[in-house]
Design a protein around this motif. Structure first.
Motif: not given
Length: 248
Positions: A201-204, A17-20, A174-176, A179-182
């Motif tokens: 989540x790359x920066x969970x 759902x999130x990615x949809x 998702x982290x303003x 830029x490495x967090x996505x």
């Protein structure tokens, strides 16, 4: 594709759902990539150079370093600059073509970063602000990455990681502040859609996401010849117990 001229003209020689919900957000106010999807889901990945008549009679050539070769060319039409050709590092090779709208604001920029005479990135602008960058990242002369911006911030990315002209990665930044967090969704079954099991989540850990729970200790029996602790004893004093041996 049309190559950049390698050198300037001179007197000697005349780029879930999130990615949809996330994928659905692609239909935002940002422009669609120039390589739009076909009916089969394939995206046109050709890098097409927009003409800029640098050799026209109206072109104004500027030699910055006195080597008798132009480092900047202003191409004008009806008295207005429509595009500009620049050699940023003064090495005699073109680095970028810059295009302007009717108000004089930048609308497009083709950049060659690896000095091979071909564009590696095409940036699109609205009212002078970048909204989309189409990029070629693996040296195969085809677009493979589409970066979307809001304001000055990169907010999402679409990527064709295997070169089949179909997007198989969707990135949401998702982290303003980093830029490495996505959150990255991938298409692992080649159906053209993000897979529920393929979201990472790359920066969970950086914002306190729970870590995986370690599995309990193995209950496998001890290896042959190993000492066993008598019932009721703790593991701490198990080593102090006498070894049990078989009779003759």
């Amino acid at each position: 594709m049309t190559r950049f001229p390698l050198t300037w003209p001179s007197s000697r020689c005349s780029l879930v759902a999130l990615m949809t919900l996330f994928v659905a957000s692609c239909a935002s106010s940002t422009p669609a990539p120039s390589g739009a999807k076909s009916a089969t889901g394939e995206r046109d990945t050709a890098i097409v150079h927009e003409p800029c008549e640098k050799d026209s009679a109206s072109a104004e050539k500027v030699d910055v370093n006195g080597d008798r070769m132009p480092d900047i060319i202003h191409v004008k039409k009806d008295g207005r600059e429509v595009c500009r050709v620049v050699d940023l590092n003064l090495d005699g090779a073109i680095d970028a073509f810059i295009y302007y709208d009717a108000r004089g604001a930048e609308r497009r920029r083709e950049s060659d970063f690896d000095r091979d005479g071909r564009a590696d990135e095409i940036a699109h602008y609205e009212r002078g602000a970048v909204v989309l960058k189409e990029r070629e990242t693996n040296f195969d002369d085809k677009l493979d990455t589409w970066d979307y911006y809001e304001g000055t911030r990169l907010v999402r990315r679409e990527r064709d990681s295997d070169g089949d002209q179909i997007v198989d990665q969707w990135w949401q930044f998702n982290n303003p502040n980093d830029e490495k967090c996505a959150v990255v969704a991938t298409d692992q079954n080649a159906d053209g859609k993000p897979d529920p099991a393929g979201v990472v989540d790359l920066c969970a850990e950086s914002y306190g996401a729970p870590k995986p729970i370690a599995p309990p200790p193995s209950s496998a029996p001890p290896a042959a010849g190993a000492s066993a602790a008598p019932a009721g004893s703790s593991p701490a004093n198990a080593a102090s117990q006498p070894a049990v041996t078989k009779g003759p």
